[in-house]
Design a protein around this motif. Structure first.
Motif, short mmCIF file in Angstrom:
data_model
loop_
_atom_site.label_atom_id
_atom_site.label_comp_id
_atom_site.label_asym_id
_atom_site.label_seq_id
_atom_site.Cartn_x
_atom_site.Cartn_y
_atom_site.Cartn_z
N LYS A 67 0.81 -1.22 0.00
CA LYS A 67 0.00 0.00 0.00
C LYS A 67 0.84 1.27 0.00
CE LYS A 67 -4.02 -2.08 2.04
NZ LYS A 67 -5.07 -2.03 3.04
N ASN A 68 2.13 1.14 0.25
CA ASN A 68 3.02 2.30 0.30
C ASN A 68 3.28 2.82 -1.12
OD1 ASN A 68 5.20 4.06 0.46
ND2 ASN A 68 6.17 2.92 2.11
N GLU A 69 2.82 4.01 -1.38
CA GLU A 69 2.92 4.63 -2.71
C GLU A 69 4.37 4.76 -3.19
OE1 GLU A 69 0.91 6.20 -5.92
OE2 GLU A 69 -0.10 5.84 -4.03
N ILE A 70 5.26 5.11 -2.29
CA ILE A 70 6.66 5.31 -2.66
C ILE A 70 7.29 3.99 -3.09
CG2 ILE A 70 8.92 6.06 -1.83
CD1 ILE A 70 7.37 7.96 0.08
N GLN A 115 -0.40 13.32 -11.35
CA GLN A 115 -1.63 13.87 -11.91
C GLN A 115 -2.60 12.75 -12.33
OE1 GLN A 115 0.03 16.25 -15.02
NE2 GLN A 115 0.21 18.05 -13.69
N LEU A 116 -3.84 12.93 -11.97
CA LEU A 116 -4.88 11.93 -12.25
C LEU A 116 -5.06 11.69 -13.75
CD1 LEU A 116 -7.12 10.10 -11.17
CD2 LEU A 116 -8.64 12.07 -11.23
N HIS A 117 -5.02 12.73 -14.56
CA HIS A 117 -5.24 12.54 -16.00
C HIS A 117 -4.13 11.69 -16.64
CE1 HIS A 117 -2.48 15.99 -16.48
NE2 HIS A 117 -2.29 15.53 -17.72
N ARG A 118 -2.91 11.74 -16.08
CA ARG A 118 -1.82 10.90 -16.62
C ARG A 118 -2.03 9.44 -16.24
NH1 ARG A 118 3.14 13.88 -17.52
NH2 ARG A 118 4.10 11.88 -17.95
N ARG A 119 -2.52 9.20 -15.03
CA ARG A 119 -2.80 7.81 -14.62
C ARG A 119 -3.96 7.26 -15.43
NH1 ARG A 119 -4.08 8.47 -8.88
NH2 ARG A 119 -3.80 10.68 -9.17
N ALA A 148 -3.03 -1.51 -11.93
CA ALA A 148 -4.31 -0.89 -12.30
C ALA A 148 -5.25 -0.86 -11.10
CB ALA A 148 -4.95 -1.64 -13.47
N SER A 149 -5.29 -1.92 -10.33
CA SER A 149 -6.15 -1.97 -9.15
C SER A 149 -5.77 -0.89 -8.15
CB SER A 149 -6.07 -3.34 -8.48
OG SER A 149 -6.53 -4.33 -9.34
N HIS A 150 -4.49 -0.69 -7.99
CA HIS A 150 -4.06 0.34 -7.05
C HIS A 150 -4.54 1.72 -7.49
CE1 HIS A 150 -1.62 2.40 -4.11
NE2 HIS A 150 -1.18 3.18 -5.08
N VAL A 151 -4.46 2.00 -8.76
CA VAL A 151 -4.90 3.30 -9.28
C VAL A 151 -6.41 3.44 -9.15
CG1 VAL A 151 -5.11 4.72 -11.36
CG2 VAL A 151 -2.95 3.59 -10.84
N VAL A 155 -7.85 5.72 -2.55
CA VAL A 155 -8.81 6.65 -1.97
C VAL A 155 -8.60 8.04 -2.54
CG1 VAL A 155 -9.61 7.68 0.20
CG2 VAL A 155 -8.85 5.29 0.15
N PRO A 156 -9.66 8.68 -3.06
CA PRO A 156 -9.51 10.05 -3.56
C PRO A 156 -9.01 10.96 -2.45
CG PRO A 156 -11.65 9.15 -4.17
CD PRO A 156 -11.02 8.17 -3.22
N GLY A 157 -8.09 11.83 -2.81
CA GLY A 157 -7.51 12.73 -1.83
C GLY A 157 -6.19 12.24 -1.28
N GLU A 158 -5.85 10.96 -1.53
CA GLU A 158 -4.55 10.46 -1.11
C GLU A 158 -3.46 11.17 -1.88
OE1 GLU A 158 -3.89 6.28 -1.39
OE2 GLU A 158 -5.43 5.80 0.06
N ARG A 159 -3.75 11.45 -3.13
CA ARG A 159 -2.79 12.15 -4.00
C ARG A 159 -3.38 13.50 -4.35
NH1 ARG A 159 -0.72 8.48 -8.85
NH2 ARG A 159 0.63 7.13 -7.69
N GLU A 160 -2.50 14.38 -4.74
CA GLU A 160 -2.96 15.66 -5.28
C GLU A 160 -3.30 15.46 -6.75
OE1 GLU A 160 -3.47 18.54 -3.59
OE2 GLU A 160 -3.05 17.35 -1.83
N HIS A 161 -4.30 16.12 -7.26
CA HIS A 161 -4.67 16.00 -8.68
C HIS A 161 -3.93 16.97 -9.44
CE1 HIS A 161 -8.25 13.33 -8.00
NE2 HIS A 161 -7.73 13.54 -6.82
#
Length: 161
Positions: A67-70, A115-119, A148-151, A155-161
């Motif tokens: 679950k660790n994004e890094i 950025q969400l649009h790149r994902r 793909a499942s991770h993306v 949870v919305p808000g975990e990353r900045e858009h």
């Protein structure tokens, strides 16, 4: 390459890629893993089997499912390097179509982008490649579905858009 000398160093580097919260240590460890990938050729069967298939690949498989994004981002980068370094190997050859020298088109750069649009762009690209049937079941189940499942399920808000 002398596998018996490199293996403990590689295992230590992989540990720090997965576990370190210190950015400089994580970057140095990832850089060492990259150096090993560059140094090992498929012609050196022992080194390739032990270092690449036996050590780095299992750590990538584990790292993209945490679950660790890094950690996920580092493992995606290592996976991309493996695919580009060994494009003819059966475990990586089908995924070469997802890579590109242009970061705007490269699936692995886009899937981990802030950025969400790149994902979203990366997921669209993946759906097009999947529709063509160019990817193996191994690649889909082991690497691409967890990414793909991770993306999709993050949870919305975990990353900045």
């Amino acid at each position: 390459i002398q596998t018996k000398y490199i293996l403990p160093l590689l295992q230590n580097a992989i540990y720090y890629v997965h576990e370190s919260d210190d950015l400089s240590i994580r970057d140095l460890a990832a850089s060492f893993v990259s150096s090993v990938i560059e140094a090992v050729t498929m012609k050196d069967v022992e080194a390739f089997d032990v270092l690449i298939l036996g050590t780095i690949l299992p750590s990538v498989l584990k790292g993209i499912k945490v679950k660790n994004e890094i950690t996920i981002n580092e493992c995606v980068d290592i996976l991309s390097q493996l695919i580009q370094a060994y494009p003819t190997h059966k475990k990586f050859s089908d995924m070469i179509i997802l890579t590109n020298t242009n970061p705007e088109i490269d699936f692995f750069k886009n899937i981990r982008h802030l950025q969400l649009h790149r994902r979203t762009k990366a997921l669209r690209m993946l759906s097009i490649v999947c529709a063509k049937g160019d990817l193996s079941q191994y690649s889909m189940m082991s690497f691409l579905l967890p990414l793909a499942s991770h993306v999709v399920f993050s949870v919305p808000g975990e990353r900045e858009h």
